[in-house]
Design a protein around this motif. Structure first.
Motif, PDB file in Angstrom:
ATOM      1  N   ASP A  38     -31.111  98.384 -53.121  1.00 40.42           N
ATOM      2  CA  ASP A  38     -29.905  99.178 -52.976  1.00 40.42           C
ATOM      3  C   ASP A  38     -28.705  98.367 -53.442  1.00 40.42           C
ATOM      4  O   ASP A  38     -28.679  97.137 -53.271  1.00 40.42           O
ATOM      5  CB  ASP A  38     -29.704  99.574 -51.511  1.00 40.42           C
ATOM      6  CG  ASP A  38     -30.878 100.361 -50.964  1.00 40.42           C
ATOM      7  OD1 ASP A  38     -31.680  99.805 -50.192  1.00 40.42           O
ATOM      8  OD2 ASP A  38     -31.003 101.534 -51.354  1.00 40.42           O
ATOM      9  N   SER A  82     -35.897 110.672 -44.988  1.00 41.12           N
ATOM     10  CA  SER A  82     -34.512 110.898 -44.568  1.00 41.12           C
ATOM     11  C   SER A  82     -33.579 110.471 -45.702  1.00 41.12           C
ATOM     12  O   SER A  82     -33.959 109.701 -46.590  1.00 41.12           O
ATOM     13  CB  SER A  82     -34.198 110.111 -43.298  1.00 41.12           C
ATOM     14  OG  SER A  82     -34.309 108.732 -43.549  1.00 41.12           O
ATOM     15  N   THR A  83     -32.348 110.964 -45.641  1.00 36.25           N
ATOM     16  CA  THR A  83     -31.411 110.686 -46.748  1.00 36.25           C
ATOM     17  C   THR A  83     -31.142 109.191 -46.903  1.00 36.25           C
ATOM     18  O   THR A  83     -30.878 108.726 -48.017  1.00 36.25           O
ATOM     19  CB  THR A  83     -30.094 111.450 -46.544  1.00 36.25           C
ATOM     20  OG1 THR A  83     -29.565 111.139 -45.255  1.00 36.25           O
ATOM     21  CG2 THR A  83     -30.305 112.960 -46.639  1.00 36.25           C
ATOM     22  N   ASN A  84     -31.226 108.435 -45.823  1.00 35.72           N
ATOM     23  CA  ASN A  84     -30.974 106.993 -45.952  1.00 35.72           C
ATOM     24  C   ASN A  84     -32.137 106.232 -46.580  1.00 35.72           C
ATOM     25  O   ASN A  84     -32.075 105.002 -46.736  1.00 35.72           O
ATOM     26  CB  ASN A  84     -30.557 106.370 -44.612  1.00 35.72           C
ATOM     27  CG  ASN A  84     -31.655 106.435 -43.572  1.00 35.72           C
ATOM     28  OD1 ASN A  84     -32.802 106.743 -43.878  1.00 35.72           O
ATOM     29  ND2 ASN A  84     -31.303 106.143 -42.331  1.00 35.72           N
ATOM     30  N   GLN A  85     -33.176 106.956 -46.945  1.00 34.92           N
ATOM     31  CA  GLN A  85     -34.272 106.347 -47.698  1.00 34.92           C
ATOM     32  C   GLN A  85     -34.143 106.606 -49.199  1.00 34.92           C
ATOM     33  O   GLN A  85     -35.033 106.233 -49.980  1.00 34.92           O
ATOM     34  CB  GLN A  85     -35.618 106.842 -47.174  1.00 34.92           C
ATOM     35  CG  GLN A  85     -35.889 106.336 -45.760  1.00 34.92           C
ATOM     36  CD  GLN A  85     -37.180 106.853 -45.186  1.00 34.92           C
ATOM     37  OE1 GLN A  85     -37.451 108.065 -45.211  1.00 34.92           O
ATOM     38  NE2 GLN A  85     -37.992 105.956 -44.646  1.00 34.92           N
ATOM     39  N   SER A  87     -33.298 105.576 -52.550  1.00 30.46           N
ATOM     40  CA  SER A  87     -33.241 104.196 -53.026  1.00 30.46           C
ATOM     41  C   SER A  87     -34.131 104.031 -54.249  1.00 30.46           C
ATOM     42  O   SER A  87     -34.861 104.940 -54.646  1.00 30.46           O
ATOM     43  CB  SER A  87     -33.728 103.251 -51.915  1.00 30.46           C
ATOM     44  OG  SER A  87     -33.555 101.895 -52.278  1.00 30.46           O
TER      45      SER A  87
END
Lengths: 113, 111
Positions: A38, A82-85, A87
């Motif tokens: 990231d 989830s959106t935080n994955q 990458s």
């Protein structure tokens, strides 16, 4: 030449979906790795496998699992994306005892919407 | 905890300039330090360093390690636009087959 391939270059999935990222190497390497990359955070190790059916957690295993049923194949699983994955996911392999040069796959850019 | 810190995080230069990228580390039991170049996709290996004071060189790129002061530098002379990339530094602790990566230095070479 060592070849590490990843199943997809780009992938778009919805929140809550189960996602499989596959990595295959053709050089009989024992060790395989999954990283995510990231901006501003560099490469972070998710999971590492040093043999078939063997795995070890890396720095950020939460939300991920892995499977290594065959020596050449190492799968990363997002049980419920989830959106935080969102990458870039990079797979790498190396023969045991020769960590000096990890061979990387081309990467999978995963977007979770 | 093993740690690798790279500086600067980003750098913009003009073609022909010389640049120096820094990598400092803290590791329990050092085995080697590696430099990678990453353009649009997978990182590609540049150098592995294990001994202090011995310069590794490949064309316009060179690197050296100081195990006493716990750092390495990567030099690029006469930069070209094709040198634009993220340069990653990683350290391998002895007894571990995992690498600890820094956050990378993003180099942009403008014509």
């Amino acid at each position: 030449d060592v070849k590490v391939t990843q199943s997809s270059r780009y992938l778009v999935k919805r929140t809550g979906e189960k996602v499989f990222l596959e990595c295959v190497q053709d050089m009989d390497h024992e060790n395989m790795f999954w990283y995510r990359q990231d901006p501003g955070l560099g490469l972070r190790l998710i999971y590492f496998s040093y043999d078939v059916k063997m795995k070890e957690k890396g720095d950020i295993p939460e939300g991920y699992s892995v499977s290594r049923e065959k020596k050449e194949r190492f799968s990363l699983i997002l049980e419920s994306a989830s959106t935080n994955q969102t990458s870039m996911y990079l797979c790498a392999s190396i023969p045991r005892g020769l960590t000096y040069e990890q061979y990387f796959g081309p990467g999978t850019r995963l977007t979770v919407t | 905890e093993d740690k690798v810190v790279q500086s600067p995080l980003s750098l913009v230069v003009h073609e022909g300039d010389t640049v120096t990228l820094n990598c400092s580390y803290e590791v329990t039991n050092f085995r080697s330090l590696l430099w990678y170049k990453q353009e649009k996709k997978a990182p590609t290996f540049l150098f592995m360093l294990t001994s202090s004071g011995i310069e590794k060189k490949s064309g316009r790129l060179s690197s050296i390690l100081d195990k006493k002061e716990l750092f390495s530098i990567l030099n690029i002379t006469a930069t070209q636009t094709g040198d634009s990339a993220v340069y990653l530094c990683a350290v391998e602790p002895r007894g571990s087959e995992k690498l600890v990566f820094g956050k990378g230095t993003k180099l942009t070479v403008n014509p």
